[in-house]
Design a protein around this motif. Structure first.
Motif, PDB file in Angstrom:
ATOM      1  N   VAL A 217      19.729 -19.204  38.557  1.00 37.06           N
ATOM      2  CA  VAL A 217      20.654 -20.195  39.125  1.00 37.06           C
ATOM      3  C   VAL A 217      21.892 -20.285  38.225  1.00 37.06           C
ATOM      4  O   VAL A 217      23.020 -20.401  38.703  1.00 37.06           O
ATOM      5  CB  VAL A 217      19.968 -21.579  39.277  1.00 37.06           C
ATOM      6  N   GLY A 218      21.670 -20.198  36.917  1.00 40.45           N
ATOM      7  CA  GLY A 218      22.789 -20.194  35.972  1.00 40.45           C
ATOM      8  C   GLY A 218      23.685 -18.983  36.154  1.00 40.45           C
ATOM      9  O   GLY A 218      24.911 -19.070  36.059  1.00 40.45           O
TER      10      GLY A 218
ATOM     11  N   LEU B  68      26.217 -23.609  24.256  1.00 31.21           N
ATOM     12  CA  LEU B  68      25.080 -22.939  24.898  1.00 31.21           C
ATOM     13  C   LEU B  68      24.062 -22.434  23.869  1.00 31.21           C
ATOM     14  O   LEU B  68      22.858 -22.409  24.143  1.00 31.21           O
ATOM     15  CB  LEU B  68      25.549 -21.790  25.803  1.00 31.21           C
ATOM     16  N   ILE B  69      24.546 -22.044  22.684  1.00 29.99           N
ATOM     17  CA  ILE B  69      23.625 -21.603  21.633  1.00 29.99           C
ATOM     18  C   ILE B  69      22.867 -22.804  21.067  1.00 29.99           C
ATOM     19  O   ILE B  69      21.668 -22.715  20.761  1.00 29.99           O
ATOM     20  CB  ILE B  69      24.380 -20.832  20.513  1.00 29.99           C
ATOM     21  N   GLU B  70      23.553 -23.958  20.955  1.00 28.04           N
ATOM     22  CA  GLU B  70      22.858 -25.190  20.533  1.00 28.04           C
ATOM     23  C   GLU B  70      21.766 -25.554  21.541  1.00 28.04           C
ATOM     24  O   GLU B  70      20.675 -25.974  21.171  1.00 28.04           O
ATOM     25  CB  GLU B  70      23.859 -26.347  20.411  1.00 28.04           C
ATOM     26  N   ARG B  71      22.098 -25.399  22.820  1.00 29.93           N
ATOM     27  CA  ARG B  71      21.128 -25.692  23.880  1.00 29.93           C
ATOM     28  C   ARG B  71      19.932 -24.732  23.794  1.00 29.93           C
ATOM     29  O   ARG B  71      18.797 -25.104  24.091  1.00 29.93           O
ATOM     30  CB  ARG B  71      21.797 -25.567  25.252  1.00 29.93           C
TER      31      ARG B  71
ATOM     32  N   PHE C 173      18.407 -26.333  29.866  1.00 28.54           N
ATOM     33  CA  PHE C 173      19.507 -26.828  29.032  1.00 28.54           C
ATOM     34  C   PHE C 173      20.641 -25.809  28.860  1.00 28.54           C
ATOM     35  O   PHE C 173      21.808 -26.169  28.865  1.00 28.54           O
ATOM     36  CB  PHE C 173      18.973 -27.276  27.673  1.00 28.54           C
ATOM     37  N   VAL C 174      20.285 -24.553  28.719  1.00 27.99           N
ATOM     38  CA  VAL C 174      21.304 -23.513  28.502  1.00 27.99           C
ATOM     39  C   VAL C 174      22.199 -23.349  29.727  1.00 27.99           C
ATOM     40  O   VAL C 174      23.421 -23.254  29.621  1.00 27.99           O
ATOM     41  CB  VAL C 174      20.638 -22.162  28.139  1.00 27.99           C
TER      42      VAL C 174
ATOM     43  N   ILE D  40      17.164 -22.245  46.105  1.00 27.98           N
ATOM     44  CA  ILE D  40      17.204 -22.328  44.646  1.00 27.98           C
ATOM     45  C   ILE D  40      16.226 -23.376  44.117  1.00 27.98           C
ATOM     46  O   ILE D  40      15.907 -24.343  44.796  1.00 27.98           O
ATOM     47  CB  ILE D  40      18.630 -22.633  44.127  1.00 27.98           C
ATOM     48  N   LYS D  41      15.758 -23.145  42.870  1.00 30.49           N
ATOM     49  CA  LYS D  41      14.839 -24.092  42.242  1.00 30.49           C
ATOM     50  C   LYS D  41      14.980 -24.032  40.729  1.00 30.49           C
ATOM     51  O   LYS D  41      15.110 -22.955  40.146  1.00 30.49           O
ATOM     52  CB  LYS D  41      13.389 -23.769  42.655  1.00 30.49           C
ATOM     53  N   LEU D  42      14.966 -25.214  40.103  1.00 28.40           N
ATOM     54  CA  LEU D  42      14.919 -25.294  38.639  1.00 28.40           C
ATOM     55  C   LEU D  42      13.620 -26.016  38.276  1.00 28.40           C
ATOM     56  O   LEU D  42      13.540 -27.233  38.331  1.00 28.40           O
ATOM     57  CB  LEU D  42      16.132 -26.061  38.088  1.00 28.40           C
ATOM     58  N   SER D  43      12.609 -25.242  37.910  1.00 29.95           N
ATOM     59  CA  SER D  43      11.262 -25.809  37.708  1.00 29.95           C
ATOM     60  C   SER D  43      10.902 -26.010  36.233  1.00 29.95           C
ATOM     61  O   SER D  43       9.755 -26.290  35.901  1.00 29.95           O
ATOM     62  CB  SER D  43      10.231 -24.882  38.361  1.00 29.95           C
ATOM     63  N   GLU D  44      11.900 -25.903  35.343  1.00 28.68           N
ATOM     64  CA  GLU D  44      11.615 -25.909  33.906  1.00 28.68           C
ATOM     65  C   GLU D  44      10.870 -27.153  33.403  1.00 28.68           C
ATOM     66  O   GLU D  44      10.024 -27.061  32.514  1.00 28.68           O
ATOM     67  CB  GLU D  44      12.923 -25.746  33.107  1.00 28.68           C
TER      68      GLU D  44
END
Length: 254
Positions: A117-118, A230-233, A146-147, A134-138
């Motif tokens: 999705v990203g 994004l690296i912090e995430r 987060f990223v 689409i799905k974000l199942s994290e």
């Protein structure tokens, strides 16, 4: 034709100033770290290729567009360094797409999960089929998207991101994604999709390359801090994946 290579495949074709990147993996076009690294480098390479005016990003086959990052690699993470490196894979690709001087058209033929999705959100313009749910199942396994969240939020807004992430077991259909701004247009089938992708890419490739480059910069204005963010995430996700909750959740999937 779909690849059987365990590390997946990545090919770029060139025609009439259009570069078409096609990726594939036997596990629903998911991404092992090596393939993500290759994709990030490919965007960097095409960014400085004067013979390319526009990029089309697509995946193999007629089913899933992308199932996110490699589940096998996720399950194998046992220290923070490896966790951060794993989640940095999509961070590096999204940043490469953001920095890329060429406009990127996403051609989405099927379902997308997680990091995929990203990937779609980091494209400048996305055409999809009705099958492209689409799905974000994290959250269900104790981590979070987060990223990719900044890229997704940039397209669908905070409320759309909340809907996707908090209702972590539900699919949102292609028309939801279009209404929210992730997809520009939705088509009944792959034949129609491919026809329209070709028309759009050819139109864009006929425009002034300098104007396209300036437009790309304008579209991504204000995201320069993503290199660091994004690296912090990725580090946040790397910590969470080592949690007791996530280890137990992943155990159930093994």
């Amino acid at each position: 034709m779909t690849t059987t290579r365990p590390n997946g495949s990545l090919y770029t074709q060139f025609e009439n100033n259009i570069a078409t990147i096609e990726f594939g993996h036997p596990a629903s076009n998911s991404f092992p770290s090596e393939l993500l690294d290759r994709l990030a480098k490919e965007f960097d390479k095409l960014s400085v290729n004067d013979a390319v005016s526009v990029i089309v990003l697509k995946s193999e086959g007629e089913r899933a567009f992308c199932a996110g990052a490699s589940f096998d690699e996720l399950v194998a993470i046992d220290n923070l360094e490896d966790g951060k490196a794993f989640f940095s894979g999509f961070a590096n690709v999204i940043n490469a797409m953001r920095r890329c001087s060429k406009l990127i058209i996403g051609r989405v033929q099927g379902k997308i999960v997680g990091g995929g999705v990203g990937l779609a959100a980091a494209c400048d313009y996305v055409l999809a089929t009705e099958a492209a749910s689409i799905k974000l199942s994290e959250l269900t396994i104790g981590i979070g998207p987060f990223v990719i969240a900044p890229a997704v939020e940039r397209k669908v807004g905070v409320s759309g991101l909340a809907e996707l992430t908090l209702d972590a077991t539900s699919w949102k259909n292609a028309y939801w994604a279009k209404e929210k701004g992730l997809y520009a247009r939705v088509f009944e089938n792959i034949t129609e999709l491919d026809k329209e992708v070709e028309i759009l890419a050819e139109k864009l490739a006929s425009y002034n390359p300098e104007a396209l480059h300036e437009m790309k910069k304008a579209l991504w204005l204000g995201t320069e801090h993503w290199e660091k963010l994004l690296i912090e995430r990725a580090e946040t996700s790397g910590k969470l994946v080592l949690s007791e909750f996530t280890k137990n959740a992943l155990e159930k999937f093994k």
